[in-house]
Design a protein around this motif. Sequence first.
Motif, PDB file in Angstrom:
ATOM      1  N   LEU A 282      28.552   6.523  16.177  1.00  0.00           N
ATOM      2  CA  LEU A 282      27.668   7.093  15.158  1.00  0.00           C
ATOM      3  C   LEU A 282      26.395   7.690  15.751  1.00  0.00           C
ATOM      4  O   LEU A 282      25.580   8.254  15.021  1.00  0.00           O
ATOM      5  CB  LEU A 282      27.299   6.016  14.129  1.00  0.00           C
ATOM      6  CG  LEU A 282      28.437   5.543  13.236  1.00  0.00           C
ATOM      7  CD1 LEU A 282      28.053   4.264  12.503  1.00  0.00           C
ATOM      8  CD2 LEU A 282      28.829   6.632  12.258  1.00  0.00           C
TER       9      LEU A 282
ATOM     10  N   ARG B  73      29.476   1.041   6.940  1.00  0.00           N
ATOM     11  CA  ARG B  73      30.060   2.083   6.076  1.00  0.00           C
ATOM     12  C   ARG B  73      28.993   3.062   5.603  1.00  0.00           C
ATOM     13  O   ARG B  73      29.201   4.278   5.616  1.00  0.00           O
ATOM     14  CB  ARG B  73      30.747   1.465   4.868  1.00  0.00           C
ATOM     15  CG  ARG B  73      31.324   2.544   3.929  1.00  0.00           C
ATOM     16  CD  ARG B  73      31.975   1.951   2.708  1.00  0.00           C
ATOM     17  NE  ARG B  73      33.185   1.262   3.125  1.00  0.00           N
ATOM     18  CZ  ARG B  73      33.627   0.136   2.561  1.00  0.00           C
ATOM     19  NH1 ARG B  73      32.982  -0.428   1.575  1.00  0.00           N
ATOM     20  NH2 ARG B  73      34.738  -0.424   2.999  1.00  0.00           N
TER      21      ARG B  73
ATOM     22  N   GLU C 126      34.539  -2.866   7.986  1.00  0.00           N
ATOM     23  CA  GLU C 126      33.703  -2.396   6.877  1.00  0.00           C
ATOM     24  C   GLU C 126      33.895  -3.235   5.618  1.00  0.00           C
ATOM     25  O   GLU C 126      32.957  -3.386   4.834  1.00  0.00           O
ATOM     26  CB  GLU C 126      34.016  -0.934   6.557  1.00  0.00           C
ATOM     27  CG  GLU C 126      33.479   0.034   7.568  1.00  0.00           C
ATOM     28  CD  GLU C 126      33.643   1.482   7.182  1.00  0.00           C
ATOM     29  OE1 GLU C 126      33.082   2.338   7.886  1.00  0.00           O
ATOM     30  OE2 GLU C 126      34.326   1.785   6.178  1.00  0.00           O
TER      31      GLU C 126
ATOM     32  N   GLN D  19      36.729   7.144   8.217  1.00  0.00           N
ATOM     33  CA  GLN D  19      36.980   5.998   9.083  1.00  0.00           C
ATOM     34  C   GLN D  19      37.752   6.429  10.327  1.00  0.00           C
ATOM     35  O   GLN D  19      37.491   5.949  11.428  1.00  0.00           O
ATOM     36  CB  GLN D  19      37.763   4.914   8.339  1.00  0.00           C
ATOM     37  CG  GLN D  19      36.954   4.171   7.322  1.00  0.00           C
ATOM     38  CD  GLN D  19      37.756   3.119   6.591  1.00  0.00           C
ATOM     39  OE1 GLN D  19      38.982   3.080   6.665  1.00  0.00           O
ATOM     40  NE2 GLN D  19      37.068   2.257   5.867  1.00  0.00           N
TER      41      GLN D  19
ATOM     42  N   LEU E 263      35.343   8.109  12.820  1.00  0.00           N
ATOM     43  CA  LEU E 263      34.520   7.112  13.492  1.00  0.00           C
ATOM     44  C   LEU E 263      35.359   6.321  14.490  1.00  0.00           C
ATOM     45  O   LEU E 263      34.924   6.081  15.621  1.00  0.00           O
ATOM     46  CB  LEU E 263      33.856   6.167  12.484  1.00  0.00           C
ATOM     47  CG  LEU E 263      33.086   4.999  13.101  1.00  0.00           C
ATOM     48  CD1 LEU E 263      32.025   5.486  14.095  1.00  0.00           C
ATOM     49  CD2 LEU E 263      32.476   4.143  12.011  1.00  0.00           C
TER      50      LEU E 263
ATOM     51  N   LEU F 116      30.900   1.051  17.734  1.00  0.00           N
ATOM     52  CA  LEU F 116      30.659   1.708  16.457  1.00  0.00           C
ATOM     53  C   LEU F 116      29.312   2.425  16.457  1.00  0.00           C
ATOM     54  O   LEU F 116      29.200   3.562  15.976  1.00  0.00           O
ATOM     55  CB  LEU F 116      30.728   0.689  15.311  1.00  0.00           C
ATOM     56  CG  LEU F 116      32.110   0.136  15.010  1.00  0.00           C
ATOM     57  CD1 LEU F 116      32.019  -1.082  14.098  1.00  0.00           C
ATOM     58  CD2 LEU F 116      32.990   1.212  14.388  1.00  0.00           C
TER      59      LEU F 116
ATOM     60  N   LEU G 204      31.428  11.070   7.830  1.00  0.00           N
ATOM     61  CA  LEU G 204      32.572  10.828   8.701  1.00  0.00           C
ATOM     62  C   LEU G 204      33.601   9.983   7.974  1.00  0.00           C
ATOM     63  O   LEU G 204      33.239   9.089   7.201  1.00  0.00           O
ATOM     64  CB  LEU G 204      32.147  10.078   9.970  1.00  0.00           C
ATOM     65  CG  LEU G 204      31.242  10.804  10.948  1.00  0.00           C
ATOM     66  CD1 LEU G 204      30.817   9.850  12.056  1.00  0.00           C
ATOM     67  CD2 LEU G 204      31.950  12.011  11.526  1.00  0.00           C
TER      68      LEU G 204
ATOM     69  N   ARG H  90      28.143   5.395   8.343  1.00  0.00           N
ATOM     70  CA  ARG H  90      29.248   6.348   8.545  1.00  0.00           C
ATOM     71  C   ARG H  90      29.242   7.410   7.455  1.00  0.00           C
ATOM     72  O   ARG H  90      29.340   8.610   7.730  1.00  0.00           O
ATOM     73  CB  ARG H  90      30.592   5.599   8.547  1.00  0.00           C
ATOM     74  CG  ARG H  90      31.795   6.528   8.611  1.00  0.00           C
ATOM     75  CD  ARG H  90      33.097   5.772   8.611  1.00  0.00           C
ATOM     76  NE  ARG H  90      33.331   4.945   7.447  1.00  0.00           N
ATOM     77  CZ  ARG H  90      33.721   5.403   6.252  1.00  0.00           C
ATOM     78  NH1 ARG H  90      33.902   6.687   6.045  1.00  0.00           N
ATOM     79  NH2 ARG H  90      33.934   4.556   5.254  1.00  0.00           N
ATOM     80  N   GLU H  91      29.108   6.983   6.220  1.00  0.00           N
ATOM     81  CA  GLU H  91      29.130   7.931   5.101  1.00  0.00           C
ATOM     82  C   GLU H  91      27.923   8.854   5.117  1.00  0.00           C
ATOM     83  O   GLU H  91      28.018  10.012   4.695  1.00  0.00           O
ATOM     84  CB  GLU H  91      29.222   7.177   3.775  1.00  0.00           C
ATOM     85  CG  GLU H  91      30.590   6.533   3.578  1.00  0.00           C
ATOM     86  CD  GLU H  91      30.699   5.726   2.301  1.00  0.00           C
ATOM     87  OE1 GLU H  91      29.654   5.369   1.701  1.00  0.00           O
ATOM     88  OE2 GLU H  91      31.843   5.426   1.921  1.00  0.00           O
TER      89      GLU H  91
END
Length: 72
Positions: A61, A15, A43, A25, A28, A57, A23, A18-19
């Motif tokens: 990313l 997470r 997550e 969820q 992603l 994943l 982005l 991603r953050e």
Amino acid sequence: MPVDAELLRLGRRIRACREAQQLSQEELAERAGLHRNYVGLVERGERTASVKTIFALARGLGLQPVEFWRFD
């Protein structure tokens, strides 16, 4: 059923990665070829991600999978 602490730690790291890229969820999930609900489950540490999922994943990313194990 209690959440496994190790899965939760991994999920929180995914997470954070991603953050850091701002982005959602859903974004992603689309990049990784996964369902957005599944990304959320991983997550939150509610699902055990397979090695293939970890690679997907990371690819989504633009990272190497090892980045998910670089805990602060």
